[in-house]
Design a protein around this motif. Structure first.
Motif, PDB file in Angstrom:
ATOM      1  N   LYS A  33     -24.497 -16.718   2.698  1.00  0.00           N
ATOM      2  CA  LYS A  33     -23.776 -15.591   3.286  1.00  0.00           C
ATOM      3  C   LYS A  33     -22.773 -16.105   4.309  1.00  0.00           C
ATOM      4  O   LYS A  33     -23.080 -16.999   5.097  1.00  0.00           O
ATOM      5  N   GLU A  34     -21.607 -15.518   4.287  1.00  0.00           N
ATOM      6  CA  GLU A  34     -20.548 -15.951   5.200  1.00  0.00           C
ATOM      7  C   GLU A  34     -20.878 -15.576   6.636  1.00  0.00           C
ATOM      8  O   GLU A  34     -21.267 -14.444   6.928  1.00  0.00           O
ATOM      9  N   ARG A  35     -20.704 -16.556   7.536  1.00  0.00           N
ATOM     10  CA  ARG A  35     -20.921 -16.314   8.974  1.00  0.00           C
ATOM     11  C   ARG A  35     -19.608 -16.010   9.680  1.00  0.00           C
ATOM     12  O   ARG A  35     -19.600 -15.375  10.735  1.00  0.00           O
ATOM     13  N   GLY A  36     -18.526 -16.502   9.125  1.00  0.00           N
ATOM     14  CA  GLY A  36     -17.233 -16.221   9.721  1.00  0.00           C
ATOM     15  C   GLY A  36     -16.235 -17.339   9.500  1.00  0.00           C
ATOM     16  O   GLY A  36     -16.601 -18.474   9.186  1.00  0.00           O
ATOM     17  N   ALA A  37     -14.968 -17.004   9.670  1.00  0.00           N
ATOM     18  CA  ALA A  37     -13.884 -17.977   9.578  1.00  0.00           C
ATOM     19  C   ALA A  37     -13.266 -18.135  10.955  1.00  0.00           C
ATOM     20  O   ALA A  37     -13.004 -17.147  11.648  1.00  0.00           O
ATOM     21  N   GLY A  38     -13.075 -19.372  11.362  1.00  0.00           N
ATOM     22  CA  GLY A  38     -12.527 -19.600  12.695  1.00  0.00           C
ATOM     23  C   GLY A  38     -12.356 -21.072  12.990  1.00  0.00           C
ATOM     24  O   GLY A  38     -11.967 -21.847  12.126  1.00  0.00           O
ATOM     25  N   THR A  39     -12.671 -21.454  14.227  1.00  0.00           N
ATOM     26  CA  THR A  39     -12.474 -22.829  14.687  1.00  0.00           C
ATOM     27  C   THR A  39     -13.815 -23.470  15.004  1.00  0.00           C
ATOM     28  O   THR A  39     -14.611 -22.911  15.752  1.00  0.00           O
ATOM     29  N   VAL A  40     -14.063 -24.639  14.432  1.00  0.00           N
ATOM     30  CA  VAL A  40     -15.264 -25.391  14.736  1.00  0.00           C
ATOM     31  C   VAL A  40     -14.902 -26.514  15.700  1.00  0.00           C
ATOM     32  O   VAL A  40     -13.893 -27.197  15.525  1.00  0.00           O
ATOM     33  N   LYS A  41     -15.727 -26.667  16.754  1.00  0.00           N
ATOM     34  CA  LYS A  41     -15.454 -27.679  17.775  1.00  0.00           C
ATOM     35  C   LYS A  41     -16.677 -28.566  17.986  1.00  0.00           C
ATOM     36  O   LYS A  41     -17.812 -28.109  17.862  1.00  0.00           O
ATOM     37  N   LEU A  42     -16.407 -29.812  18.348  1.00  0.00           N
ATOM     38  CA  LEU A  42     -17.441 -30.728  18.815  1.00  0.00           C
ATOM     39  C   LEU A  42     -17.155 -30.975  20.293  1.00  0.00           C
ATOM     40  O   LEU A  42     -16.103 -31.517  20.642  1.00  0.00           O
ATOM     41  N   SER A  73     -12.377 -16.319  14.442  1.00  0.00           N
ATOM     42  CA  SER A  73     -11.010 -16.348  14.962  1.00  0.00           C
ATOM     43  C   SER A  73     -10.583 -15.031  15.604  1.00  0.00           C
ATOM     44  O   SER A  73      -9.878 -15.014  16.606  1.00  0.00           O
ATOM     45  N   LYS A  74     -10.997 -13.887  15.068  1.00  0.00           N
ATOM     46  CA  LYS A  74     -10.536 -12.597  15.586  1.00  0.00           C
ATOM     47  C   LYS A  74     -11.400 -12.087  16.736  1.00  0.00           C
ATOM     48  O   LYS A  74     -10.890 -11.669  17.777  1.00  0.00           O
ATOM     49  N   THR A  75     -12.700 -12.115  16.551  1.00  0.00           N
ATOM     50  CA  THR A  75     -13.603 -11.550  17.557  1.00  0.00           C
ATOM     51  C   THR A  75     -14.099 -12.582  18.570  1.00  0.00           C
ATOM     52  O   THR A  75     -14.666 -12.200  19.599  1.00  0.00           O
ATOM     53  N   LEU A  76     -13.918 -13.874  18.283  1.00  0.00           N
ATOM     54  CA  LEU A  76     -14.423 -14.983  19.105  1.00  0.00           C
ATOM     55  C   LEU A  76     -15.955 -14.990  19.196  1.00  0.00           C
ATOM     56  O   LEU A  76     -16.534 -15.654  20.044  1.00  0.00           O
ATOM     57  N   LYS A  77     -16.595 -14.264  18.292  1.00  0.00           N
ATOM     58  CA  LYS A  77     -18.057 -14.262  18.245  1.00  0.00           C
ATOM     59  C   LYS A  77     -18.570 -15.622  17.798  1.00  0.00           C
ATOM     60  O   LYS A  77     -18.027 -16.233  16.881  1.00  0.00           O
ATOM     61  N   ILE A  78     -19.626 -16.115  18.461  1.00  0.00           N
ATOM     62  CA  ILE A  78     -20.183 -17.416  18.113  1.00  0.00           C
ATOM     63  C   ILE A  78     -20.980 -17.300  16.821  1.00  0.00           C
ATOM     64  O   ILE A  78     -21.875 -16.457  16.706  1.00  0.00           O
TER      65      ILE A  78
END
Length: 222
Positions: free
Chosen positions: A72-81, A97-102
């Motif tokens: 199941k998709e958790r979201g599209a956005g930015t992954v950081k280390l 990316s839109k909601t900034l939800k973790i």
């Protein structure tokens, strides 16, 4: 005889003339309207202020759901280390990316293992104890990038960090063991210094006997 249409036509012309003299709804009249309420800027904390960014890539994240045996998709956005400036610990954080939800938030531990997903060179799969939902849960993630290069960069960086963390943990254990040994030796040394001196050894039995005989002779003389 005047036509009955003339009053109607004249009235329409007056209405059109009146509407021409009025400003259009979207027309800028140049008037300045002061805001009713002035809002102050508020600093928003992301929790990443004490961390250095080691990697920052766009991707799409999936989570494996055991109940339905599906991804199941958790979201599209930015992954950081992110590496903490004081502890040196590194965590993986991904926000939509839109909601900034973790949608992912966990430490990169020495035990982490990145694997290619079903022959797809743009995707990686791994297990982690994740804290994105506010509680620690074992999760299986799959992340997909737009290019093979980005996926390889992500995978190589995570493996590099995991190896580095393992080395640091080994050095910490050695340092801790050495510190405990030094502390133990120090305690033993102090115990020996604080130990009270032994009492004088008791007189031999023969000396006691001589003293008793001497006392008896003194008593007879008296």
């Amino acid at each position: 005889m005047a036509s009955s249409a003339e009053p109607t036509l004249q009235k329409r012309e007056e209405e059109e003339e009146s509407s021409e003299n009025q400003p259009a709804e979207d027309e800028d009249t140049g008037a300045q309207v002061a805001p009713i309420v002035r809002l102050q800027e508020v600093a928003v904390s992301t929790g990443e202020e004490n961390e250095d960014v080691l990697l920052d890539l766009k991707a799409k994240l999936y989570r494996f759901v055991k109940e339905g045996n599906q991804w199941k998709e958790r979201g599209a956005g930015t992954v950081k280390l992110l590496k903490h400036k004081e502890t040196g610990k590194v965590r993986l954080v991904m926000r939509q990316s839109k909601t900034l939800k973790i949608c992912a938030n966990h430490l990169v531990l020495p035990t982490i293992s990145m694997q290619e997903h079903a022959g797809n060179e743009k995707s990686c799969v791994w297990h982690a104890a994740d804290f994105a939902d506010g509680e620690l849960k074992e999760e299986t993630f799959c992340i997909r990038f737009a290019s093979i290069e980005n996926c390889k960069t992500f995978k190589d960086k995570v493996e590099e960090i995991a190896e580095s963390q393992q080395k640091n943990d080994g050095e910490s254990e050695e340092a801790s063991s050495a510190a405990k040994l030094i502390e133990k030796l120090s305690v033993e040394s102090n115990d020996q210094e604080d130990k009270p001196k032994g009492e004088e050894a008791p007189a031999p039995a023969e000396e006691k006997k001589d003293e008793a005989e001497k006392k008896e002779k003194d008593d007879d003389k008296n």
